[in-house]
Write a protein that holds these residues in place. Structure first.
Motif, PDB file in Angstrom:
ATOM      1  N   ARG A  62       0.860  -1.187   0.000  1.00  0.00           N
ATOM      2  CA  ARG A  62       0.000   0.000   0.000  1.00  0.00           C
ATOM      3  C   ARG A  62       0.892   1.230   0.000  1.00  0.00           C
ATOM      4  NH1 ARG A  62      -2.878  -0.704   5.677  1.00  0.00           N
ATOM      5  NH2 ARG A  62      -3.998   1.134   4.990  1.00  0.00           N
ATOM      6  N   VAL A  64       2.630   4.157   1.407  1.00  0.00           N
ATOM      7  CA  VAL A  64       2.994   4.634   2.745  1.00  0.00           C
ATOM      8  C   VAL A  64       3.793   5.929   2.643  1.00  0.00           C
ATOM      9  CG1 VAL A  64       4.321   4.045   4.828  1.00  0.00           C
ATOM     10  CG2 VAL A  64       2.965   2.286   3.704  1.00  0.00           C
ATOM     11  N   LYS A 117      10.024  -3.547   3.004  1.00  0.00           N
ATOM     12  CA  LYS A 117      10.288  -3.013   4.351  1.00  0.00           C
ATOM     13  C   LYS A 117      10.367  -1.489   4.280  1.00  0.00           C
ATOM     14  CE  LYS A 117      10.967  -4.963   7.851  1.00  0.00           C
ATOM     15  NZ  LYS A 117       9.891  -5.322   8.820  1.00  0.00           N
ATOM     16  N   TYR A 118      10.001  -0.870   5.384  1.00  0.00           N
ATOM     17  CA  TYR A 118      10.120   0.584   5.488  1.00  0.00           C
ATOM     18  C   TYR A 118      11.082   0.911   6.615  1.00  0.00           C
ATOM     19  CZ  TYR A 118       6.033   0.569   2.528  1.00  0.00           C
ATOM     20  OH  TYR A 118       5.187   0.350   1.477  1.00  0.00           O
ATOM     21  N   THR A 119      11.597   2.096   6.572  1.00  0.00           N
ATOM     22  CA  THR A 119      12.555   2.499   7.602  1.00  0.00           C
ATOM     23  C   THR A 119      12.393   3.983   7.900  1.00  0.00           C
ATOM     24  OG1 THR A 119      14.896   2.450   8.203  1.00  0.00           O
ATOM     25  CG2 THR A 119      14.406   3.035   5.929  1.00  0.00           C
ATOM     26  N   LEU A 120      12.895   4.372   9.042  1.00  0.00           N
ATOM     27  CA  LEU A 120      12.903   5.799   9.357  1.00  0.00           C
ATOM     28  C   LEU A 120      14.224   6.368   8.878  1.00  0.00           C
ATOM     29  CD1 LEU A 120      11.579   8.244  10.987  1.00  0.00           C
ATOM     30  CD2 LEU A 120      13.158   7.597  12.784  1.00  0.00           C
ATOM     31  N   PRO A 129      13.322   8.028  18.059  1.00  0.00           N
ATOM     32  CA  PRO A 129      13.371   8.940  16.913  1.00  0.00           C
ATOM     33  C   PRO A 129      12.921  10.346  17.282  1.00  0.00           C
ATOM     34  CG  PRO A 129      11.653   7.277  16.638  1.00  0.00           C
ATOM     35  CD  PRO A 129      12.291   7.008  17.936  1.00  0.00           C
ATOM     36  N   GLY A 132      12.408  13.138  11.164  1.00  0.00           N
ATOM     37  CA  GLY A 132      12.757  12.393   9.951  1.00  0.00           C
ATOM     38  C   GLY A 132      11.535  12.036   9.137  1.00  0.00           C
ATOM     39  N   VAL A 134       9.537   8.619   6.899  1.00  0.00           N
ATOM     40  CA  VAL A 134       9.467   7.179   6.650  1.00  0.00           C
ATOM     41  C   VAL A 134       9.791   6.963   5.179  1.00  0.00           C
ATOM     42  CG1 VAL A 134       7.937   5.176   6.582  1.00  0.00           C
ATOM     43  CG2 VAL A 134       7.775   6.795   8.474  1.00  0.00           C
TER      44      VAL A 134
ATOM     45  N   PRO B 169       6.836  11.055  12.860  1.00  0.00           N
ATOM     46  CA  PRO B 169       6.460  10.232  11.702  1.00  0.00           C
ATOM     47  C   PRO B 169       6.292   8.757  12.056  1.00  0.00           C
ATOM     48  CG  PRO B 169       8.770  10.847  11.584  1.00  0.00           C
ATOM     49  CD  PRO B 169       8.204  11.583  12.756  1.00  0.00           C
ATOM     50  N   VAL B 170       6.884   8.369  13.201  1.00  0.00           N
ATOM     51  CA  VAL B 170       6.794   6.957  13.597  1.00  0.00           C
ATOM     52  C   VAL B 170       6.305   6.849  15.043  1.00  0.00           C
ATOM     53  CG1 VAL B 170       8.550   6.150  11.997  1.00  0.00           C
ATOM     54  CG2 VAL B 170       9.246   6.900  14.262  1.00  0.00           C
ATOM     55  N   ARG B 172       5.727   3.933  18.472  1.00  0.00           N
ATOM     56  CA  ARG B 172       6.111   2.604  18.975  1.00  0.00           C
ATOM     57  C   ARG B 172       4.880   1.863  19.477  1.00  0.00           C
ATOM     58  NH1 ARG B 172       9.727   2.388  24.085  1.00  0.00           N
ATOM     59  NH2 ARG B 172       7.731   1.949  25.067  1.00  0.00           N
ATOM     60  N   LEU B 201       5.058  -3.253   7.540  1.00  0.00           N
ATOM     61  CA  LEU B 201       4.887  -1.954   8.203  1.00  0.00           C
ATOM     62  C   LEU B 201       5.668  -1.830   9.515  1.00  0.00           C
ATOM     63  CD1 LEU B 201       1.120  -1.309   7.472  1.00  0.00           C
ATOM     64  CD2 LEU B 201       3.050  -0.107   6.501  1.00  0.00           C
ATOM     65  N   VAL B 202       6.331  -2.899   9.914  1.00  0.00           N
ATOM     66  CA  VAL B 202       7.230  -2.791  11.077  1.00  0.00           C
ATOM     67  C   VAL B 202       8.556  -2.258  10.545  1.00  0.00           C
ATOM     68  CG1 VAL B 202       8.513  -4.079  12.809  1.00  0.00           C
ATOM     69  CG2 VAL B 202       6.103  -4.607  12.393  1.00  0.00           C
ATOM     70  N   LEU B 203       8.972  -1.122  11.073  1.00  0.00           N
ATOM     71  CA  LEU B 203      10.149  -0.450  10.501  1.00  0.00           C
ATOM     72  C   LEU B 203      11.429  -1.239  10.770  1.00  0.00           C
ATOM     73  CD1 LEU B 203       9.461   3.295  11.349  1.00  0.00           C
ATOM     74  CD2 LEU B 203       8.932   2.057   9.256  1.00  0.00           C
ATOM     75  N   ARG B 204      12.309  -1.146   9.788  1.00  0.00           N
ATOM     76  CA  ARG B 204      13.608  -1.809   9.912  1.00  0.00           C
ATOM     77  C   ARG B 204      14.493  -1.028  10.895  1.00  0.00           C
ATOM     78  NH1 ARG B 204      18.460  -1.929   7.531  1.00  0.00           N
ATOM     79  NH2 ARG B 204      19.248  -3.969   6.924  1.00  0.00           N
ATOM     80  N   ASP B 205      14.328   0.259  10.836  1.00  0.00           N
ATOM     81  CA  ASP B 205      15.070   1.146  11.718  1.00  0.00           C
ATOM     82  C   ASP B 205      14.131   2.257  12.207  1.00  0.00           C
ATOM     83  OD1 ASP B 205      17.335   2.093  13.017  1.00  0.00           O
ATOM     84  OD2 ASP B 205      17.753   3.525  11.414  1.00  0.00           O
ATOM     85  N   PRO B 206      13.925   2.493  13.493  1.00  0.00           N
ATOM     86  CA  PRO B 206      14.526   1.863  14.668  1.00  0.00           C
ATOM     87  C   PRO B 206      14.181   0.370  14.748  1.00  0.00           C
ATOM     88  CG  PRO B 206      13.283   3.847  15.252  1.00  0.00           C
ATOM     89  CD  PRO B 206      12.978   3.566  13.827  1.00  0.00           C
ATOM     90  N   ARG B 225       8.598  -4.840  21.068  1.00  0.00           N
ATOM     91  CA  ARG B 225       8.486  -3.404  20.795  1.00  0.00           C
ATOM     92  C   ARG B 225       8.812  -3.147  19.345  1.00  0.00           C
ATOM     93  NH1 ARG B 225      11.428  -0.480  25.913  1.00  0.00           N
ATOM     94  NH2 ARG B 225       9.550  -0.278  27.156  1.00  0.00           N
ATOM     95  N   TRP B 227       8.457  -0.262  15.937  1.00  0.00           N
ATOM     96  CA  TRP B 227       8.147   1.105  15.477  1.00  0.00           C
ATOM     97  C   TRP B 227       7.437   0.992  14.144  1.00  0.00           C
ATOM     98  CZ3 TRP B 227       9.099   5.497  18.314  1.00  0.00           C
ATOM     99  CH2 TRP B 227       9.916   5.345  19.433  1.00  0.00           C
ATOM    100  N   PRO B 229       5.001   3.290  10.981  1.00  0.00           N
ATOM    101  CA  PRO B 229       4.591   4.638  10.540  1.00  0.00           C
ATOM    102  C   PRO B 229       3.334   5.055  11.299  1.00  0.00           C
ATOM    103  CG  PRO B 229       4.993   3.206   8.653  1.00  0.00           C
ATOM    104  CD  PRO B 229       5.028   2.335   9.860  1.00  0.00           C
ATOM    105  N   PHE B 232      -0.201   4.307  10.239  1.00  0.00           N
ATOM    106  CA  PHE B 232      -0.656   2.920  10.102  1.00  0.00           C
ATOM    107  C   PHE B 232      -0.609   2.149  11.415  1.00  0.00           C
ATOM    108  CE2 PHE B 232       0.851   4.434   6.040  1.00  0.00           C
ATOM    109  CZ  PHE B 232      -0.224   4.132   5.222  1.00  0.00           C
ATOM    110  N   ASP B 235      -3.513  -0.354  11.918  1.00  0.00           N
ATOM    111  CA  ASP B 235      -3.444  -1.549  11.061  1.00  0.00           C
ATOM    112  C   ASP B 235      -2.475  -2.579  11.648  1.00  0.00           C
ATOM    113  OD1 ASP B 235      -4.485  -0.355   8.048  1.00  0.00           O
ATOM    114  OD2 ASP B 235      -3.853   1.036   9.603  1.00  0.00           O
TER     115      ASP B 235
END
Lengths: 241, 283
Positions: A62, A64, A117-120, A129, A132, A134, B169-170, B172, B201-206, B225, B227, B229, B232, B235
């Motif tokens: 989707r 993001v 995958k998504y990242t910050l 954080p 920043g 996403v 933007p993110v 936890r 949708l689970v962020l790689r970083d953090p 735990r 992080w 977006p 979302f 969801d």
């Protein structure tokens, strides 16, 4: 192959089967995704023309974010005031566009990379954080050829070190709005513009989007939300590279 | 004949001259205020949200109208001294009567200028979670997660705790997963890690964190735990815990339920009796 999807045709790739069937009064578009066991079906009027084109890897599963963070498989080290040019592969997905005259809309997104995958991309302090954006995360291979690789767009990036000391580059942040995809009809060949990355300080760099790499290619029609900006054609990387 | 009419009109104009001048001044003032409002809105909208620009430009518009009305009244020869005295008295009375309204107005200006809340933001006000739909000078409306709209007076927003989930933007999310004491915690870690890492949708970083947070009365509590977006979070909250539970069950790891052992101080006496209504013997 990229380009027009003729009525009565069938295209098979990466676990997808796309069929365009003429059913008298209308045309039926069907995509069967063998990996996910999903089926997409649309009934179209006869004036609709379908085209299979590359699309930024930000719509599956989707939408993001419009940012793509590419982490290079190898670090690039550049001396003070020096520059180097590399070719990298940026993952892409495919989109089926429905055209009627000048009007178009994206009908279907055909994923070519499932492990999304998504990242910050931002500033983190003590594990938390602070600021920043996403971004869609992807690993980018550095290559030494310009051959077509299905599922990837080839991008030529010139990295300039504008600092007075050695710079190490591992990440590049692209914005799908100024970034454009160009493809050659009847092939899987996809390019971006040529890109320049100016390393300014220890933590900041600027990405400039320039001219298309191959004049024989055609640009994709960007969705309304990703129309390139009229003035600024750059992306500022403020949180490291 | 014509001369008589013209002289009549001229004498009328002379008689009402100052009123005409006042009306003309007011009309010019309204036109000027209208253009100032338009121009101001256009300029302000470049640097601030449109609703804020609209409020300021409208405020300037009405202020100019009042000023021109007073000037016109002066031209018409109306004694402004009496008006000022009456206005002062009315102001004091209105000040007392409209105290809550004025405090809401002041709070509204603060909220708008300080950007404490803005439409579209996910917030929790006084324990109620929802999306901000409208911020006006007097009140703020949020749509609760169940779709119901709640309107808060701005003075209350200023004096209560407001939690904003949309500023970052993110966000936890924490999940607690309990496994039985006899289960292999390393295996449970691995199963959970795979689920978390495969979720787009689970962020790689953090990076996600998975660790034993508590040795509970019924099992080992593993804290997960992640992080995600901010847009979302719901969801992921709906999806991830179920996926973890399913993966743990599929891996044959037991999720314990609360167990209570009861000891009796005195020997337990069990009586047997016959249920006469059903004709069965119960123990």
């Amino acid at each position: 192959m990229l380009g027009r999807l003729a009525t009565g045709s069938e295209v098979r790739f990466e676990g997808h089967v796309i069929q365009i069937l003429d059913e008298g009064n209308h045309v039926v578009y069907t995509r069967i995704d063998a990996v996910e066991g999903a089926k997409r079906k649309f009934v179209l009027s006869k004036d609709i023309e379908l085209r299979l084109v590359p699309i930024y890897p930000i719509f599956y599963p989707r939408f993001v974010t419009q940012y793509i963070l590419c982490e290079l498989e190898e670090e690039i080290v550049i001396g003070p005031g020096s520059h180097t040019t590399i070719k990298i592969l940026i993952p892409i997905d495919l989109a089926v566009y429905a055209y009627s005259g000048n009007s178009f809309r994206i009908l279907d997104i055909v994923p070519l990379h499932r492990d999304v995958k998504y990242t910050l991309y931002g500033y983190t302090a003590h594990g938390y954080p602070r600021s920043g954006i996403v971004a869609r995360y992807c690993k980018s291979k550095i290559v030494d050829h310009v051959n077509e690789v299905r599922g990837y767009a080839l991008s030529v990036v010139t990295i300039r070190n504008c600092m007075g000391k050695v710079a190490k580059v591992r990440k590049m942040l692209f914005d799908a709005s100024p970034l454009r995809l160009y493809y050659r009809e009847g092939s899987w060949r996809v390019y971006t513009q040529s890109i320049t990355m100016n390393v300014i300080t220890d933590t900041s760099a600027i990405i400039y989007y320039e001219k298309p790499l191959d004049p024989k290619t055609v640009p994709i029609d960007d969705p309304e939300t990703l129309k390139p900006p009229r003035i600024s054609n750059r992306t500022d990387m403020l949180y490291g590279y | 004949m014509y001369y008589a009419i013209i002289s009549q009109i001229a004498s009328l104009i002379r008689y009402y001259e100052r009123y005409l001048e006042a009306a003309l001044a007011l009309a010019l003032g309204i036109v000027l205020a209208y253009f100032v409002r338009k121009l101001l809105f256009r300029q302000l909208a470049r640097t601030m949200p449109p609703h804020m620009a609209n409020i300021i430009s409208r405020g300037v518009f009405y202020t100019l109208i009042v000023i021109f009305a007073l000037v016109s009244a002066g031209i018409a020869g109306i004694n402004l001294m009496g008006l000022a005295v009456a206005g002062s008295i009315a102001g004091v009375i209105l000040g007392f009567a409209l105290q809550p309204v004025i405090s809401n107005l002041a709070a509204g200006l603060l909220i708008l200028t300080e950007k404490i809340l803005s439409p579209g933001e996910l917030v929790e006000i006084d324990g109620v979670k929802g999306i901000v739909t409208d911020v006006t000078l007097f009140s703020t409306t949020i749509q609760r997660m169940d779709g119901v709209y709640v309107r808060y007076p701005n003075s209350m927003i200023i004096s209560t705790k407001v939690i904003s989930y949309s500023r970052s933007p993110v966000i936890r999310l924490d999940f607690t997963v309990s496994i039985a004491y006899r289960e292999d915690a390393e295996k449970a870690y691995e199963v959970i890690r795979k689920v978390v890492e495969s979720h787009p949708l689970v962020l790689r970083d953090p990076k996600p964190e998975i660790f034993v947070a508590n040795l509970g009365s019924s099992g080992v509590d593993i804290l997960v735990r992640v992080w995600v977006p901010t847009k979302f979070w719901y969801d992921v909250k709906m999806d991830l815990l179920w996926k973890i539970k399913k993966a743990i069950s599929d891996a044959g790891i037991e999720i314990p339920f609360t167990q209570v052992d009861i000891w009796f101080r005195t020997p337990l006496r069990v009586e047997s009796f016959r249920d006469l209504t059903r004709g069965e013997e119960c123990e």
